[in-house]
Design an enzyme around this catalytic site. Structure first.
Site, PDB file in Angstrom:
ATOM      1  N   LEU A 113     -12.232  -4.574 -27.955  1.00 55.10           N
ATOM      2  CA  LEU A 113     -12.624  -5.525 -28.993  1.00 55.10           C
ATOM      3  C   LEU A 113     -11.424  -6.082 -29.751  1.00 55.10           C
ATOM      4  CD1 LEU A 113     -15.757  -3.670 -30.452  1.00 55.10           C
ATOM      5  CD2 LEU A 113     -15.674  -5.404 -28.659  1.00 55.10           C
ATOM      6  N   GLY A 114     -10.215  -5.821 -29.257  1.00 55.76           N
ATOM      7  CA  GLY A 114      -9.007  -6.354 -29.899  1.00 55.76           C
ATOM      8  C   GLY A 114      -8.620  -5.613 -31.156  1.00 55.76           C
ATOM      9  N   ASP A 159      -6.347 -12.246 -29.248  1.00 58.79           N
ATOM     10  CA  ASP A 159      -6.890 -11.358 -30.279  1.00 58.79           C
ATOM     11  C   ASP A 159      -6.455 -11.771 -31.680  1.00 58.79           C
ATOM     12  OD1 ASP A 159      -7.974  -9.997 -28.173  1.00 58.79           O
ATOM     13  OD2 ASP A 159      -6.544  -8.333 -28.239  1.00 58.79           O
ATOM     14  N   GLU A 165       3.441  -7.943 -33.386  1.00 56.96           N
ATOM     15  CA  GLU A 165       2.900  -6.991 -32.422  1.00 56.96           C
ATOM     16  C   GLU A 165       3.555  -7.109 -31.048  1.00 56.96           C
ATOM     17  OE1 GLU A 165      -1.445  -5.429 -30.757  1.00 56.96           O
ATOM     18  OE2 GLU A 165      -1.316  -7.274 -31.939  1.00 56.96           O
ATOM     19  N   GLY A 193      -8.621   0.836 -27.645  1.00 54.12           N
ATOM     20  CA  GLY A 193      -9.030   0.889 -26.251  1.00 54.12           C
ATOM     21  C   GLY A 193     -10.479   0.525 -26.025  1.00 54.12           C
ATOM     22  N   SER A 194     -11.155   0.020 -27.057  1.00 54.97           N
ATOM     23  CA  SER A 194     -12.570  -0.327 -26.932  1.00 54.97           C
ATOM     24  C   SER A 194     -12.784  -1.705 -26.316  1.00 54.97           C
ATOM     25  CB  SER A 194     -13.247  -0.272 -28.302  1.00 54.97           C
ATOM     26  OG  SER A 194     -12.657  -1.208 -29.186  1.00 54.97           O
TER      27      SER A 194
END
Length: 356
Positions: free
Chosen positions: A107-108, A154, A142, A104-105
């Site tokens: 940054l992938g 990403d 994913e 959740g930052s």
């Protein structure tokens, strides 16, 4: 023997959201960004039995099963389960995961963890994968196998590494254009960019679902086309070294992206961003889908210290970082070679023993 895989996290400058279907399939998407020196790591220790033990070092979580069981997704470290299944791992092993940034930052992180997993497993099995195949496999596992909503950028960013302009036209139709940027431009860009953690995390899948729903109603169509156009403009200005224009385009992009979904920003993030502009920043954007995570801000060198101080004063947490030009990597280390009982050193005047 320990097999390690490492993949870099990324920052996106422009085009975020245009890599998500159905927009990228119908209109074509474009992203410009770079990887940074924050990483996702995977370590694999082979076992002689059929036990598979997965350790998440960040969450202090361990999951155990064996190779004779069908790989079932139960919400506990499913990324690892899906990767083991995709790579057809039949031997027991212990898997250790660690990431330099939380989920959740922006940054992938989850996609980068998947790339690190697949890179390490391919090294273990002796399987050669080119970068496009690896990125596409990471996307498949994913997005399709695990049904996690999101785009394409990403997986490709983490696999290829460095500065890239990536064009998306749906599955198996992705083109990565590495950008040949002069070193002095990269150094200047890094010096003038601040990476600030907002203290919040987000669930990107929920924001992406809202964005897709809005697009299907044609609400943010113009905004998404503008975000895509800005990615092309940023590429041109960055290659020319016109960083003033690049900084201003970040601001245009952030304002356009916020029109794609009401969930992308929050009052706290808006306040943090506005304070940065008041202190002299030219522009910036929230990284990832939105809702929280890291805020990237461009500011001229002579006001950089003022912007940094102001952002910290209103609750932002500045992070040390730099660009990383390499993509996913894997290597093998044999720690048993160094299993000494002691170290002995003979120098003039005597011999010294250091028990280990």
């Amino acid at each position: 023997m320990v097999i390690r895989g490492r993949a870099p996290l990324r920052v996106s400058f422009g085009g975020g959201g245009t890599d998500v279907a159905p927009f990228c399939v119908e209109q074509g998407g474009a992203i410009i960004g770079s990887t940074i020196n924050k990483y996702a790591y995977c370590s694999i220790v082979p076992r002689e039995d059929d036990q598979i033990i997965v350790h998440s070092l960040d969450f202090d979580m361990t999951v155990k099963y064996n190779t004779t069981e069908n790989y079932v997704y139960d919400g506990r470290l499913d990324l690892v389960t899906a990767a083991l299944k995709a790579m057809n791992i039949k031997q027991g092993c212990e898997v250790y995961l660690q990431c330099d940034a939380p989920p959740g930052s922006g940054l992938g992180t989850s996609s980068t963890v998947m790339v690190a997993l697949l890179t390490a497993m391919a090294k273990w099995k002796g399987v050669e994968m080119d970068s496009y195949y690896l990125a596409d496999l990471a996307y498949q596992v994913e997005r399709e196998d695990l049904k996690i909503d999101g785009g394409y950028q990403d997986q490709y960013a983490a696999t290829f590494g460095g500065f890239n302009f990536i064009e998306f036209h749906g599955r198996n139709n992705v083109v990565v254009n590495p950008l040949r940027i002069k070193k002095e431009i990269i150094h200047e860009l890094q010096y003038n960019l601040l990476l600030c953690y907002t203290g919040d995390i987000h669930v990107s899948a929920n924001i992406i679902k809202d964005q897709v729903k809005n697009y299907e109603k044609k609400d943010p169509f113009d905004a998404m086309c503008e975000v895509k156009a800005l990615a092309y403009a940023m590429k041109d200005e960055l290659l020319k070294g016109n960083l003033y224009s690049f900084g201003k385009l970040l601001d245009y992009g952030w304002k356009s992206k916020k029109r794609m979904s009401s969930k992308i920003s929050t009052p706290q993030i808006d306040e943090l961003y506005e304070e940065a502009l008041k202190a002299g920043a030219l522009g910036g954007k929230l990284l990832g889908a939105g809702g929280g995570g890291f805020l990237l801000v461009y500011c001229p060198y002579n006001v950089r210290h003022k912007v940094a101080a102001r952002m910290e004063a209103v609750g932002g947490q500045l992070t040390d970082w730099n660009f990383e030009l390499r993509g996913a990597q894997a290597w093998i280390t044999d720690e048993s070679r160094w299993d000494y009982k002691e170290i002995r050193v003979a120098i003039p005047g005597g011999e010294y023993h250091f028990p280990l």
